[in-house]
Scaffold this motif. Structure first.
Motif, short mmCIF file in Angstrom:
data_model
loop_
_atom_site.label_atom_id
_atom_site.label_comp_id
_atom_site.label_asym_id
_atom_site.label_seq_id
_atom_site.Cartn_x
_atom_site.Cartn_y
_atom_site.Cartn_z
N VAL A 299 0.32 1.68 4.45
CA VAL A 299 1.62 0.88 5.26
C VAL A 299 2.10 2.09 6.33
N LEU A 300 1.64 1.73 7.31
CA LEU A 300 2.05 2.93 8.48
C LEU A 300 3.37 2.91 8.88
N VAL A 301 4.26 3.97 8.69
CA VAL A 301 5.69 3.76 9.10
C VAL A 301 5.88 4.73 10.21
N PHE A 302 6.49 4.15 11.43
CA PHE A 302 6.61 5.11 12.45
C PHE A 302 7.70 4.68 13.64
N PRO A 303 7.81 5.45 14.57
CA PRO A 303 8.82 5.08 15.43
C PRO A 303 8.21 4.03 16.40
N GLY A 304 7.01 3.91 16.74
CA GLY A 304 6.36 2.81 17.71
C GLY A 304 5.37 3.54 18.33
N GLY B 25 0.95 -1.11 -0.05
CA GLY B 25 0.02 0.11 0.05
C GLY B 25 0.76 1.23 0.15
N GLU B 26 0.06 2.27 0.18
CA GLU B 26 0.90 3.64 -0.02
C GLU B 26 1.30 3.93 1.61
N ALA B 27 2.48 4.38 1.73
CA ALA B 27 3.14 4.99 2.93
C ALA B 27 2.61 5.96 3.49
N LEU B 28 2.26 5.77 4.72
CA LEU B 28 2.14 7.10 5.71
C LEU B 28 3.28 7.06 6.68
N VAL B 29 4.16 8.27 6.71
CA VAL B 29 5.39 8.13 7.53
C VAL B 29 5.27 9.09 8.48
N THR B 30 5.48 8.81 9.75
CA THR B 30 5.71 10.04 10.63
C THR B 30 7.08 9.56 11.69
N SER B 31 7.73 10.71 12.07
CA SER B 31 8.92 10.47 12.84
C SER B 31 8.37 10.61 14.25
N PHE C 45 8.16 -0.38 12.05
CA PHE C 45 8.22 0.53 13.15
C PHE C 45 9.62 0.29 13.75
N ASN C 46 10.31 1.13 14.41
CA ASN C 46 11.63 1.04 14.84
C ASN C 46 11.81 0.59 16.53
N MET D 126 3.49 -2.35 21.34
CA MET D 126 3.54 -2.29 19.74
C MET D 126 3.48 -3.76 19.39
N ALA D 127 4.14 -4.58 20.05
CA ALA D 127 4.11 -6.25 19.92
C ALA D 127 2.69 -6.64 19.95
N LEU D 128 1.90 -6.44 20.88
CA LEU D 128 0.83 -6.94 21.11
C LEU D 128 -0.20 -6.32 20.06
#
Lengths: 431, 140
Positions: free
Chosen positions: B57-62, B19-25, B88-89, B95-97
């Motif tokens: 596709v959610l890209v984020f620290p956590g 999917g399309e990425a949605l990125v946040t720091s 995620f990082n 995050m895991a659960l």
């Protein structure tokens, strides 16, 4: 993951399908975390079954074909199982965190008949499976006080950071599903704050401002959480022993703005006899300094309100201690709230019964306020009608109210909040 | 069209999605930070305030904030507003659960920082089983 024979047998179904599912969930969870083993726990605190708003909206969508009873609800919402499981009695000593309402204040809280029914059903189900319905975010205030080193599986970030840091207990911030699974099998992954390594300090915070009031401690917590996120701060320079209330507000705020689950205060908390003890050999990152400027910066995060007319004052996030209830009672003694303003104090039922006996409740309620239990404004989403502007003495509540209730919210000291309730106007701020 | 970039990491939840990425720091809150009914970020100060992660596709620290994180993301799944995948990082219990009960492919520990490499709008394939992420940059 390496399982013991006993754990493997439970996973294989020796104790029934629900416990097998719970074990499977814990094993998948442990693998995701990178844990190698599980650890025994006999102290679980969780949010049990979906009475809370947001979760209860899901109830009608649970379709199982045969039955849509509490077992089915629990299977999905608490164990993430699409299949209805017969839920057995909990194996670990288990306590329930906050509920959706105070049954004694349902009218005042404006709770619908449907929600009241759900709350009743859930409480009956908790009785059936052996969950102690303490219904507070602060079990450590009403008798569940883990001993140093005890492995726990608690939800509620403000409670976990308290028992880890102040009591030396060992818990990660669990979620509904992991806590529910732990309740059924008495296990939790040995990872994170269960291990000595993770508990060591990572960042030093040199406190140069004389933090004193509960507001100061809440703001410092919020600032530390913003900066240190999910690591372990070590505070130095605290010269007076903080009260439990101050530590409660500090941790709750740090867990809201960031994800702080453990902190050390050198000379105060049990794993920080001195700075070296707190870091336990970890390299010390560059120290942060918390001074008056940082306190003001933290206060600046709470700028959601501009209208000084306050309709709703919330005290008791996390649930108020007896000391806090007493303070509010004394500030209100013999006075009357402004006709357009409500004041609700949230405290655990056990402390409410003491407040009743001592006469604090009467003083607060004679002034027009309410002492409530089992619930809270932001999480249970209960409030008086037509609130436009709220005020609170809790950084955590001020963090959540604008998001969950859409209330612009003032943050101040307890005294300033009570004053706003008496006058209907906000005149507080940083002193 | 640029060639895809491959990142390799560790599986958190198996499965494949794209999917399309949605990125946040910035870390994301569950309860009080996102609206499970719409998938929108509702935390007032968040850089993604008002944006929805539905099918992204959610890209984020956590994860951060309330322990209701996993419940909240499970609710999003039931409401049909969950992200398509998570990258995620920072590993935490939330995050895991949360990734497990959202039941979407999830990876972490990538060999390069996904928050720096992936941009919002890039097309991202997530192989949660192998822990591999393939990024096709958004055409300029």
């Amino acid at each position: 993951m390496k399982l013991t024979d006993e754990e493997q047998q439970v996973l294989d179904g020796a104790e029934g399908k629900a416990r097998a599912h719970a074990m499977d969930l814990l094993v998948r969870y442990g693998k995701a975390l990178g844990a190698e083993t599980l650890v025994n726990t006999n102290n679980v605190c969780g949010g049990f079954v979906g009475a809370l708003p947001g979760r209860r909206d899901l109830l009608p969508q649970i379709s199982d074909g045969e039955k849509r009873d509490m077992d089915a609800v629990y299977s999905l919402l608490n164990l993430d199982s699409d299949v209805r499981l017969e839920i057995p009695k909990t194996k670990a000593m288990t306590y329930r965190l906050i509920d959706a309402m105070d049954p004694d204040k349902a009218e005042v809280q404006g709770v619908s008949a449907q929600t009241r029914q759900i709350v009743k059903d859930v409480n009956r189900f908790c009785q059936k499976i052996g969950v102690n319905t303490c219904n507070t975010c602060t079990p450590y205030q009403i008798g569940n006080v883990p001993v140093f080193g005890e492995h726990c599986a608690w939800m509620e970030s403000s409670a976990v950071v308290y028992i880890n840091s102040v009591l030396g207990a060992r818990s990660n911030v669990e979620g509904a599903h992991s806590a529910s699974a732990a309740a059924l099998v008495g296990k939790i992954p040995y990872w994170g704050y269960h291990t000595p390594e993770k508990r060591r300090g990572t960042h030093r915070v040199v406190v140069e401002y004389e933090v004193d009031s509960m507001l100061d401690w809440g703001l410092m917590g919020y600032w530390v959480g913003e900066r240190i996120k999910t690591e372990v701060p070590v505070l130095t320079g605290i010269s007076t022993t903080p009260t439990p209330e101050k530590l409660k507000h500090f941790g709750a705020a740090a867990a809201s703005s960031g994800g702080i689950e453990m902190y050390h205060i050198v000379g105060v908390t049990p794993e920080a006899r001195d700075t070296a003890d707190a870091f336990g050999g970890n390299p010390q990152q560059d120290a942060l300094v918390f001074g008056r400027r940082e306190l003001e910066e933290a206060y600046g995060y709470f700028s959601t309100a501009s209208d000084p007319n306050v309709d709703f004052v919330v005290i008791g996030c996390p649930h108020a201690s007896l000391v806090q209830v007493k303070q509010v009672a004394e500030l209100l003694d013999g006075k009357r709230l402004s006709p357009g303003t409500d004041l609700w104090v949230f405290t655990p039922k056990a402390l409410k019964s003491m407040a009743d006996r001592i006469g604090y409740t009467e003083k607060i309620e004679k002034a027009g306020g309410h002492v409530m239990s089992d619930s809270c404004a932001a999480l249970s989403k209960v409030s008086p009608d037509n609130v436009r502007v709220a005020a609170t003495d809790s950084a955590k509540q001020a963090h959540y109210l604008p998001a969950t209730m859409k209330f612009p919210t003032w943050l101040g000291s307890t005294g300033q909040c009570v004053e706003a309730a008496l006058t209907g106007r906000w005149s507080g701020g940083l002193s | 069209m640029s060639r895809p970039t491959i990142l390799t990491g560790r599986s958190v939840v198996d499965g494949f999605a794209e999917g399309e990425a949605l990125v946040t720091s910035q870390e994301i809150s569950g309860f009080g930070g996102t609206d499970a009914a719409t998938g929108q970020i509702i935390e007032v100060h968040h850089e993604l305030y008002g944006r929805s992660f539905k099918d992204k596709v959610l890209v984020f620290p956590g994860a951060k904030g309330s322990s209701g994180w996993a419940s909240h993301f499970q609710s999003a799944r039931v409401h049909g507003t969950a992200p398509a995948a998570m990258i995620f990082n920072i590993m935490t219990t939330k995050m895991a659960l949360g990734a497990i009960v959202t039941r979407v492919p999830a990876v972490t520990d990538l060999d390069q920082d996904p928050i720096r490499i992936i941009r919002t709008g890039d097309w991202v394939k997530v192989d949660g089983t192998r822990g591999v992420v393939e990024i096709t940059p958004k055409p300029v």
